[in-house]
Structure formats: C-alpha cells, structure tokens
Design a protein around this motif. Structure first.
Motif, PDB file in Angstrom:
ATOM      1  N   SER A   1       0.829  -1.207   0.000  1.00  0.00           N
ATOM      2  CA  SER A   1       0.000   0.000   0.000  1.00  0.00           C
ATOM      3  C   SER A   1       0.865   1.259   0.000  1.00  0.00           C
ATOM      4  O   SER A   1       0.484   2.290  -0.577  1.00  0.00           O
TER       5      SER A   1
ATOM      6  N   VAL B   1       2.220   1.887  -3.727  1.00  0.00           N
ATOM      7  CA  VAL B   1       1.251   2.414  -4.697  1.00  0.00           C
ATOM      8  C   VAL B   1       0.718   3.791  -4.304  1.00  0.00           C
ATOM      9  O   VAL B   1       0.197   4.522  -5.161  1.00  0.00           O
ATOM     10  N   ASN B   2       0.853   4.174  -3.046  1.00  0.00           N
ATOM     11  CA  ASN B   2       0.355   5.485  -2.604  1.00  0.00           C
ATOM     12  C   ASN B   2       1.428   6.571  -2.612  1.00  0.00           C
ATOM     13  O   ASN B   2       1.164   7.707  -2.199  1.00  0.00           O
TER      14      ASN B   2
ATOM     15  N   GLY C   1      -1.850   4.154 -12.382  1.00  0.00           N
ATOM     16  CA  GLY C   1      -2.525   2.932 -12.754  1.00  0.00           C
ATOM     17  C   GLY C   1      -2.954   2.933 -14.208  1.00  0.00           C
ATOM     18  O   GLY C   1      -2.436   3.684 -15.047  1.00  0.00           O
ATOM     19  N   GLN C   2      -3.944   2.093 -14.502  1.00  0.00           N
ATOM     20  CA  GLN C   2      -4.413   1.939 -15.869  1.00  0.00           C
ATOM     21  C   GLN C   2      -5.059   3.222 -16.392  1.00  0.00           C
ATOM     22  O   GLN C   2      -4.982   3.525 -17.580  1.00  0.00           O
TER      23      GLN C   2
ATOM     24  N   GLU D   1      -5.058   7.987 -11.377  1.00  0.00           N
ATOM     25  CA  GLU D   1      -5.281   6.963 -10.359  1.00  0.00           C
ATOM     26  C   GLU D   1      -3.975   6.238 -10.065  1.00  0.00           C
ATOM     27  O   GLU D   1      -3.144   6.042 -10.951  1.00  0.00           O
TER      28      GLU D   1
ATOM     29  N   TYR E   1      -1.468   3.056  -9.045  1.00  0.00           N
ATOM     30  CA  TYR E   1      -1.357   1.656  -9.464  1.00  0.00           C
ATOM     31  C   TYR E   1      -2.105   0.780  -8.464  1.00  0.00           C
ATOM     32  O   TYR E   1      -2.123   1.040  -7.265  1.00  0.00           O
ATOM     33  N   SER E   2      -2.713  -0.275  -8.936  1.00  0.00           N
ATOM     34  CA  SER E   2      -3.494  -1.169  -8.074  1.00  0.00           C
ATOM     35  C   SER E   2      -2.586  -2.031  -7.200  1.00  0.00           C
ATOM     36  O   SER E   2      -1.634  -2.655  -7.696  1.00  0.00           O
TER      37      SER E   2
ATOM     38  N   ARG F   1      -3.441  -4.780  -5.769  1.00  0.00           N
ATOM     39  CA  ARG F   1      -3.648  -6.179  -6.148  1.00  0.00           C
ATOM     40  C   ARG F   1      -2.836  -6.530  -7.385  1.00  0.00           C
ATOM     41  O   ARG F   1      -2.277  -7.636  -7.493  1.00  0.00           O
ATOM     42  N   SER F   2      -2.745  -5.613  -8.333  1.00  0.00           N
ATOM     43  CA  SER F   2      -1.945  -5.864  -9.540  1.00  0.00           C
ATOM     44  C   SER F   2      -0.472  -6.009  -9.196  1.00  0.00           C
ATOM     45  O   SER F   2       0.228  -6.857  -9.764  1.00  0.00           O
TER      46      SER F   2
END
Length: 363
Positions: free
Chosen positions: A217, A220-221, A273-274, A278, A280-281, A283-284
């Motif tokens: 976390s 990605v944050n 992310g995608q 946003e 990146y996920s 989970r990804s």
C-alpha cells in the motif's frame, strides 16, 4: 461427503494471504496425502506447515464445521431491535477516525454477535453471557486466535467506547496469540526474483519496495513529491496506523527512479494505474510479485510483504541497530521488530549444533 474425512484430521479457521481459509492438519501417511490432494483448490502453506482451502460454506459443511454467514449477508439479517446499536457502533468508529478497513472488520465481527442474538437487546448482555459467547466461538465455530481477537476487540469497543462501560472486559480472558515468524528470502533469492523483471515500471516498484522495506500500500500510494533526492529520503505518508515516517532512499534506486520518470513521465502519483490520475493497483502489484516468484522457482510460501521482512532481516544481518530498524519500519512495539532477530543469520551463525562435535566415522 463428510464421511470421507478421517476422524484424526484437524481444522482451523483463519486468514492466509489476506483471505479466509481452513487449515487442514493430519498425521502424515500416503492415504491422507492422497485424500487431501483430491480437494478442489487445496494448497500447501510452508509458513503454517499445513494444507489449506478457501473458507467456503461447502467446505465447512464437508468438514463438519459450524457455519457463519458472510459479512454482507449477516448485516441484512440483524433484528431491528439491534440495528440502532450497529449504527451507533459504526458512527463511533467513524468519529474516532478509524481506517475504512478497521471499520469494516469491526463491523462484520460485531454483526456476528448481533445476528446470533436475534431479538435480544445487545445492551442487556452481562459479562458472563459474553464469556459464554466467546467460548462458543472457540468450541463451536473453531475461530482462529487472530479472528477471535478481532471479535473480542469489536465487542469490547461497543461496550467500553459506545456504551461507556469502563473496564467491562476485565474478567474476560484473551486467547494466547500464535507466534508466527516472518518468511524471509535469502539474498540470492532476491536476486533471482529481480532477474525476472523486465518491464521498467514493474522493476522500479518491486526494487523500491525491497530497498526501503515498504508495504504494498505504501508503494502504490507514493507521490512524486514524496521522493526527496536532495536529502536522499522518502516520505511515507498516512501508513498503517495513520503514521508518517521517513525512510532512506537508496542511491541505486534514485538512478532507477530517474530513468523511470524520464520514460513514464508521471504527473502526481509516482506509479500511475491503468487510468490517468489513479494510483497503481495494490492487487496488480501483488500479482506481479507472484508471477516473478513463480518464474524464479521460489518454493517458499512468500508474499509481497516478504520483501519488507527480508529488508529488515538483511539490515539486521548487516549489523544495523534493532532500534533503527524499528523506526525505519514504523513499528510501535519493539517486540514486533525483534521477530527478525529470530530468523537472522547474524543470530543463527553463533549457534553450533552439538552434532558437529560428534566423533563419527566418515561414510
């Protein structure tokens, strides 16, 4: 179906890789091994030393375990007499600024009690009745220690924080927590894992996680402004427990980040992310780690979080002070950090097995 399960099999309801699972343990024999491998979706956990399947109503019924309704399902079946209690409970958690994940966990655990009470008012429960309920959770529901702790914490919060009944739980004992040592990758395994990463973005995220001991976390944050190349530090904002902390920025990672920035040109989130705007996920990123792990043929039951465990252990093996490691990881309690000394080669290398002192004939 249930008759196929031998009487000497033991089951434990718990969480593994952030999913509810049923651990399966039995005396080792070929018949048991054949039987367990027939179960759909069964896997072996090296860290738990047990086989496991996802916790589903089908498997609970097959193994003869007491069943509970799932979180969302149980919420819809709470009697109207206890709906105001649930609403006050959630509101108090929100006013105290608990994280969304904690609110969700506490809500679901408290809801299980409310559902079982049916039309009996939760406010009327005595300490003795609550003791009986938690005994039921152990003996009938077979809850794991961690799940039971969460349930006790949720119910305790209601009586002591919502109803303001101070020290209401003084007479209710807590189960002893199982001590699970962290899974750690060796340096050469880290190198094999990293060798599987070809995409610059993927490589930067996973290298960065290991280099600074970051949670998924936290990776990605990250935002661009959190990287301070002049001071060679990274600002981690609003991490677990709503704490900010500062970690060291590796020189090698800074070079990689500059190359990544030139190629991808992120605008706000460091790893977009995608969709634009946003992050990146998480989970990804976890899936990416597992693909690299499988490609590297690493058989240990490790997860993305094992990079953080490995960072801390390798720091300790290199001679870093345990208090410094505590600060870098953001642990409140030194006991949490001390777990890494139990799996550190720096500690284990001082131990000589008495076997090595035996005078045995070679061959």
């Amino acid at each position: 179906m249930q008759s196929e399960i031998p009487d000497d099999w033991q089951f434990e309801l718990t969480e593994h890789h952030h999913k509810p699972v049923i651990l399966i343990r039995f005396p080792y024999d070929k018949e048991g091994l054949t039987l367990v491998r027939r179960l759909t979706g069964v896997r072996w956990s090296q860290s738990r030393r047990a086989w496991y399947v996802l916790d589903t109503p089908m498997y609970r019924q097959r193994f003869g375990l007491q069943t509970e309704l799932a979180g969302k399902e149980v919420l819809s079946q709470i009697h109207p007499v206890n709906q105001p209690a649930l609403e006050r409970f959630i509101q108090t958690l929100q006013l105290k600024a608990y994280s969304p994940s904690t609110i969700r966990t506490y809500r679901n655990e408290f809801a299980q009690l409310l559902y079982l009470l049916k039309d009996k008012l939760v406010d009327d429960l005595t300490v003795d009745r609550l003791r009986d309920y938690f005994a039921y959770c152990i003996n009938k529901l077979d809850l794991s220690e961690n799940t039971l702790h969460s349930r006790i914490n949720a119910v305790k919060f209601y009586f002591e924080k919502v109803l303001q009944r101070e020290r209401f739980f003084m007479e209710i004992p807590r189960p002893k927590k199982r001590i699970i040592l962290p899974n750690v990758l060796a340096i050469n395994q880290i190198e094999k894992l990293f060798a599987q990463l070809e995409n610059l973005k993927h490589k930067t995220m996973i290298y960065l996680a290991y280099s600074a001991g970051l949670r998924v976390s936290e990776v990605v944050n990250l935002k661009i402004k959190d990287i301070h190349s002049e001071r060679m530090v990274i600002n981690i904002r609003g991490a677990k427990g709503k704490k900010d902390r500062i970690v060291a920025l590796s020189e090698g990672i800074l070079e990689l980040l500059r190359s990544y920035y030139t190629t991808y040109k992120p605008t706000d989130w460091l790893f977009e992310g995608q969709y634009a705007g946003e992050p990146y996920s998480a989970r990804s990123l976890q899936s990416l780690f597992h693909r690299a792990k499988e490609a590297a043929r690493i058989r240990q039951d490790v997860t993305f979080h094992s990079l953080r465990h490995s960072y801390a252990t390798h720091l300790h093996e290199a001679g870093a002070d345990i208090k410094l490691i505590q600060e870098l990881l953001g642990h409140n309690d030194l006991k949490t950090t001390l777990r890494y000394t139990h799996v550190s080669q720096r500690t284990l290398e001082r131990i000589k097995s008495p076997f090595d002192a035996l005078n045995l004939k070679k061959g």
